[in-house]
Write a protein that holds these residues in place. Structure first.
Motif, PDB file in Angstrom:
ATOM      1  N   VAL A 251      36.214  45.428  58.544  1.00  0.00           N
ATOM      2  CA  VAL A 251      36.482  46.805  58.106  1.00  0.00           C
ATOM      3  C   VAL A 251      37.976  47.019  57.920  1.00  0.00           C
ATOM      4  CG1 VAL A 251      36.408  49.236  58.796  1.00  0.00           C
ATOM      5  CG2 VAL A 251      34.391  47.787  59.112  1.00  0.00           C
ATOM      6  N   VAL A 252      38.772  46.539  58.874  1.00  0.00           N
ATOM      7  CA  VAL A 252      40.227  46.673  58.779  1.00  0.00           C
ATOM      8  C   VAL A 252      40.764  45.886  57.582  1.00  0.00           C
ATOM      9  CG1 VAL A 252      42.421  46.147  59.920  1.00  0.00           C
ATOM     10  CG2 VAL A 252      40.505  47.085  61.248  1.00  0.00           C
ATOM     11  N   VAL A 253      40.250  44.668  57.392  1.00  0.00           N
ATOM     12  CA  VAL A 253      40.708  43.816  56.292  1.00  0.00           C
ATOM     13  C   VAL A 253      40.389  44.442  54.934  1.00  0.00           C
ATOM     14  CG1 VAL A 253      40.231  41.630  55.097  1.00  0.00           C
ATOM     15  CG2 VAL A 253      40.662  41.645  57.555  1.00  0.00           C
ATOM     16  N   VAL A 254      39.184  44.984  54.794  1.00  0.00           N
ATOM     17  CA  VAL A 254      38.807  45.622  53.524  1.00  0.00           C
ATOM     18  C   VAL A 254      39.692  46.831  53.254  1.00  0.00           C
ATOM     19  CG1 VAL A 254      36.991  46.910  52.330  1.00  0.00           C
ATOM     20  CG2 VAL A 254      36.426  44.796  53.554  1.00  0.00           C
ATOM     21  N   TRP A 255      39.934  47.650  54.297  1.00  0.00           N
ATOM     22  CA  TRP A 255      40.803  48.816  54.100  1.00  0.00           C
ATOM     23  C   TRP A 255      42.226  48.385  53.757  1.00  0.00           C
ATOM     24  CZ3 TRP A 255      45.260  50.553  56.465  1.00  0.00           C
ATOM     25  CH2 TRP A 255      45.667  51.839  56.112  1.00  0.00           C
ATOM     26  N   TRP A 256      42.738  47.389  54.448  1.00  0.00           N
ATOM     27  CA  TRP A 256      44.113  46.934  54.228  1.00  0.00           C
ATOM     28  C   TRP A 256      44.286  46.336  52.825  1.00  0.00           C
ATOM     29  CZ3 TRP A 256      48.286  47.803  57.227  1.00  0.00           C
ATOM     30  CH2 TRP A 256      49.450  47.085  56.943  1.00  0.00           C
ATOM     31  N   ASN A 257      43.228  45.681  52.348  1.00  0.00           N
ATOM     32  CA  ASN A 257      43.276  45.037  51.030  1.00  0.00           C
ATOM     33  C   ASN A 257      42.434  45.796  50.000  1.00  0.00           C
ATOM     34  OD1 ASN A 257      44.648  42.206  51.602  1.00  0.00           O
ATOM     35  ND2 ASN A 257      43.204  42.567  53.273  1.00  0.00           N
ATOM     36  N   ARG A 258      42.333  47.111  50.151  1.00  0.00           N
ATOM     37  CA  ARG A 258      41.435  47.890  49.317  1.00  0.00           C
ATOM     38  C   ARG A 258      41.775  47.816  47.830  1.00  0.00           C
ATOM     39  NH1 ARG A 258      44.642  50.866  52.465  1.00  0.00           N
ATOM     40  NH2 ARG A 258      45.930  52.554  51.627  1.00  0.00           N
ATOM     41  N   GLU A 259      43.042  47.631  47.499  1.00  0.00           N
ATOM     42  CA  GLU A 259      43.419  47.561  46.087  1.00  0.00           C
ATOM     43  C   GLU A 259      42.821  46.331  45.412  1.00  0.00           C
ATOM     44  OE1 GLU A 259      44.976  49.757  44.165  1.00  0.00           O
ATOM     45  OE2 GLU A 259      44.906  51.108  45.897  1.00  0.00           O
ATOM     46  N   THR A 260      42.768  45.231  46.130  1.00  0.00           N
ATOM     47  CA  THR A 260      42.223  44.008  45.543  1.00  0.00           C
ATOM     48  C   THR A 260      40.734  43.821  45.833  1.00  0.00           C
ATOM     49  OG1 THR A 260      42.947  42.761  47.511  1.00  0.00           O
ATOM     50  CG2 THR A 260      44.417  42.784  45.600  1.00  0.00           C
ATOM     51  N   MET A 261      40.240  44.426  46.909  1.00  0.00           N
ATOM     52  CA  MET A 261      38.827  44.278  47.248  1.00  0.00           C
ATOM     53  C   MET A 261      37.921  45.218  46.449  1.00  0.00           C
ATOM     54  SD  MET A 261      38.217  41.866  49.480  1.00  0.00           S
ATOM     55  CE  MET A 261      36.757  42.246  50.438  1.00  0.00           C
ATOM     56  N   LEU A 262      38.465  46.341  45.993  1.00  0.00           N
ATOM     57  CA  LEU A 262      37.656  47.339  45.296  1.00  0.00           C
ATOM     58  C   LEU A 262      37.863  47.338  43.793  1.00  0.00           C
ATOM     59  CD1 LEU A 262      38.039  50.294  47.823  1.00  0.00           C
ATOM     60  CD2 LEU A 262      36.098  48.742  47.563  1.00  0.00           C
ATOM     61  N   HIS A 263      38.695  46.424  43.292  1.00  0.00           N
ATOM     62  CA  HIS A 263      38.944  46.323  41.857  1.00  0.00           C
ATOM     63  C   HIS A 263      38.904  44.859  41.441  1.00  0.00           C
ATOM     64  CE1 HIS A 263      40.895  50.110  43.140  1.00  0.00           C
ATOM     65  NE2 HIS A 263      40.433  50.573  41.991  1.00  0.00           N
ATOM     66  N   ARG A 264      38.424  44.605  40.211  1.00  0.00           N
ATOM     67  CA  ARG A 264      38.268  43.225  39.744  1.00  0.00           C
ATOM     68  C   ARG A 264      39.588  42.600  39.302  1.00  0.00           C
ATOM     69  NH1 ARG A 264      35.569  42.303  35.317  1.00  0.00           N
ATOM     70  NH2 ARG A 264      35.370  44.443  34.578  1.00  0.00           N
ATOM     71  N   ALA A 265      40.576  43.399  38.995  1.00  0.00           N
ATOM     72  CA  ALA A 265      41.834  42.868  38.476  1.00  0.00           C
ATOM     73  C   ALA A 265      42.445  41.869  39.453  1.00  0.00           C
ATOM     74  CB  ALA A 265      42.812  44.013  38.221  1.00  0.00           C
ATOM     75  N   GLY A 266      42.755  40.689  38.956  1.00  0.00           N
ATOM     76  CA  GLY A 266      43.407  39.669  39.774  1.00  0.00           C
ATOM     77  C   GLY A 266      42.474  38.777  40.560  1.00  0.00           C
ATOM     78  N   SER A 267      41.157  39.058  40.539  1.00  0.00           N
ATOM     79  CA  SER A 267      40.228  38.221  41.294  1.00  0.00           C
ATOM     80  C   SER A 267      39.913  36.942  40.526  1.00  0.00           C
ATOM     81  CB  SER A 267      38.950  38.992  41.605  1.00  0.00           C
ATOM     82  OG  SER A 267      38.330  39.453  40.423  1.00  0.00           O
ATOM     83  N   VAL A 268      39.556  35.907  41.235  1.00  0.00           N
ATOM     84  CA  VAL A 268      39.245  34.611  40.640  1.00  0.00           C
ATOM     85  C   VAL A 268      37.879  34.675  39.970  1.00  0.00           C
ATOM     86  CG1 VAL A 268      38.801  32.166  41.129  1.00  0.00           C
ATOM     87  CG2 VAL A 268      40.647  33.377  42.323  1.00  0.00           C
ATOM     88  N   THR A 269      37.818  34.242  38.717  1.00  0.00           N
ATOM     89  CA  THR A 269      36.562  34.326  37.965  1.00  0.00           C
ATOM     90  C   THR A 269      36.165  32.996  37.327  1.00  0.00           C
ATOM     91  OG1 THR A 269      37.754  35.051  35.985  1.00  0.00           O
ATOM     92  CG2 THR A 269      36.905  36.774  37.448  1.00  0.00           C
ATOM     93  N   GLU A 270      36.953  31.957  37.510  1.00  0.00           N
ATOM     94  CA  GLU A 270      36.648  30.669  36.894  1.00  0.00           C
ATOM     95  C   GLU A 270      36.047  29.703  37.902  1.00  0.00           C
ATOM     96  OE1 GLU A 270      40.014  29.077  34.907  1.00  0.00           O
ATOM     97  OE2 GLU A 270      39.920  30.504  33.248  1.00  0.00           O
ATOM     98  N   VAL A 271      34.997  29.029  37.475  1.00  0.00           N
ATOM     99  CA  VAL A 271      34.388  27.970  38.287  1.00  0.00           C
ATOM    100  C   VAL A 271      35.166  26.681  38.108  1.00  0.00           C
ATOM    101  CG1 VAL A 271      32.316  26.554  38.581  1.00  0.00           C
ATOM    102  CG2 VAL A 271      32.104  29.030  38.196  1.00  0.00           C
ATOM    103  N   ILE A 272      35.480  26.354  36.872  1.00  0.00           N
ATOM    104  CA  ILE A 272      36.262  25.160  36.555  1.00  0.00           C
ATOM    105  C   ILE A 272      37.680  25.617  36.233  1.00  0.00           C
ATOM    106  CG2 ILE A 272      36.517  23.193  35.005  1.00  0.00           C
ATOM    107  CD1 ILE A 272      33.503  23.375  34.459  1.00  0.00           C
ATOM    108  N   PRO A 273      38.653  25.302  37.078  1.00  0.00           N
ATOM    109  CA  PRO A 273      40.020  25.791  36.857  1.00  0.00           C
ATOM    110  C   PRO A 273      40.676  25.158  35.644  1.00  0.00           C
ATOM    111  CG  PRO A 273      39.990  24.235  38.656  1.00  0.00           C
ATOM    112  CD  PRO A 273      38.554  24.481  38.284  1.00  0.00           C
ATOM    113  N   ASP A 274      41.495  25.929  34.972  1.00  0.00           N
ATOM    114  CA  ASP A 274      42.273  25.407  33.842  1.00  0.00           C
ATOM    115  C   ASP A 274      43.221  24.317  34.313  1.00  0.00           C
ATOM    116  OD1 ASP A 274      41.158  26.930  31.881  1.00  0.00           O
ATOM    117  OD2 ASP A 274      42.660  28.525  31.983  1.00  0.00           O
ATOM    118  N   ASN A 275      43.378  23.301  33.500  1.00  0.00           N
ATOM    119  CA  ASN A 275      44.332  22.210  33.765  1.00  0.00           C
ATOM    120  C   ASN A 275      44.038  21.486  35.070  1.00  0.00           C
ATOM    121  OD1 ASN A 275      45.779  23.004  31.419  1.00  0.00           O
ATOM    122  ND2 ASN A 275      46.820  24.572  32.612  1.00  0.00           N
TER     123      ASN A 275
END
Length: 280
Positions: A251-275
């Motif tokens: 609960v503390v971690v989700v609140w502390w990281n709410r900007e990245t946990m509640l929005h898709r921007a910046g999250s990893v979306t690739e299974v096979i990494p580039d390069n």
């Protein structure tokens, strides 16, 4: 080399692959364990009594990894699989998360054990330290291998459509349900557990590992070490207090990281990494 990099860049696992991944994962595990539940005498007589050293036990545990490799090979071939496995060597992570994995998780077990009047460490078995060391090493090749599937395939694909928090909740829920047949299998540790607290624990852990996964840009190394710490035999039995402590931490971690946990921007979306290196 340039040709390989180009192939890696252009090949990606489509979102629809997650259906095949989960279908194959459940089919392998539930199929292998199901025989011992529905026809225990026949299964034991035909394949031998199920145990932690039985080949079926390893195959059932490795189902997420087997399914992940199958999916990556189907869509990316050997070049894609090589790039996928490069995520094992993405070792750069956030120092606070490294400290949490190496020190914080053991402290959770110790605190939980003390709350129930237990010891700091699990008691040594009659076989001694050698047996504990062997079991510790074996555990590295059991639970952590699942992360090829949960964090290797499911997490990045789900994060294409939803915020990391909800991706973690879905993975944790399906992860818990995937274990369900073991609760009906006599002779296993799960047989004496209550499923609902276990499910809550799975969801909690899947959410808690999510920021570790994203901050390391899709590394499989840190989620695997996280998973390994959770099942090390040297940590004491702290149930149910370890689960409730981890819920509070999450609960503390989700609140502390709410900007990245509640929005898709910046999250990893690739299974096979580039390069063959870092996910974008």
């Amino acid at each position: 080399m340039a040709d390989i990099a180009s192939q890696t860049h252009t090949v990606q696992v489509p979102s629809r692959a997650i259906i095949g991944f989960y279908a194959l994962t459940f089919a392998i595990t539930w199929g292998l364990v199901g025989g011992y539940i529905l026809a225990p005498d026949w299964a034991a007589a035909t394949f031998g009594e199920i145990s932690g050293s039985h080949p079926f036990f390893f195959l059932a545990t490795w189902a997420p990894a087997i399914s992940a490799f199958a999916v990556v090979l189907f869509f990316g071939g050997l070049v894609g699989l090589k790039a996928f496995l490069s995520r094992l060597f993405m070792w750069r992570g956030s120092p606070p998360w490294v400290v949490f994995i190496l020190i914080g998780i053991p402290l959770v077990f110790m605190m939980g054990s003390l709350m129930k009047g237990g010891p700091f460490f699990a008691p040594l078995p009659p076989e001694g330290v050698g047996a504990v060391g062997a079991l510790t090493l074996m555990m590295l090749f059991l639970g952590p291998i699942e992360e090829f599937g949960w964090r290797g395939i499911a997490q990045p694909i789900l994060q294409r459509r939803m915020a990391p928090l909800w991706a973690g909740v879905i993975i944790g829920t399906l992860w818990g349900i995937w274990h369900l047949p073991a609760f009906f299998l006599s002779g296993t540790v799960f047989a004496g557990w209550n499923f609902f607290p276990f499910l809550v624990g799975n969801i909690t852990l899947a959410v808690l590992v999510t920021p570790i996964f994203n901050m390391s840009r899709g590394s499989l190394l840190w989620p695997m070490l996280f998973h390994w710490q959770l099942i090390l035999p040297i940590w004491p039995d702290a149930q149910p207090f370890d689960t409730w402590i981890l819920v509070a931490v999450t609960v503390v971690v989700v609140w502390w990281n709410r900007e990245t946990m509640l929005h898709r921007a910046g999250s990893v979306t690739e299974v096979i990494p580039d390069n063959g290196g870092a996910s974008q």
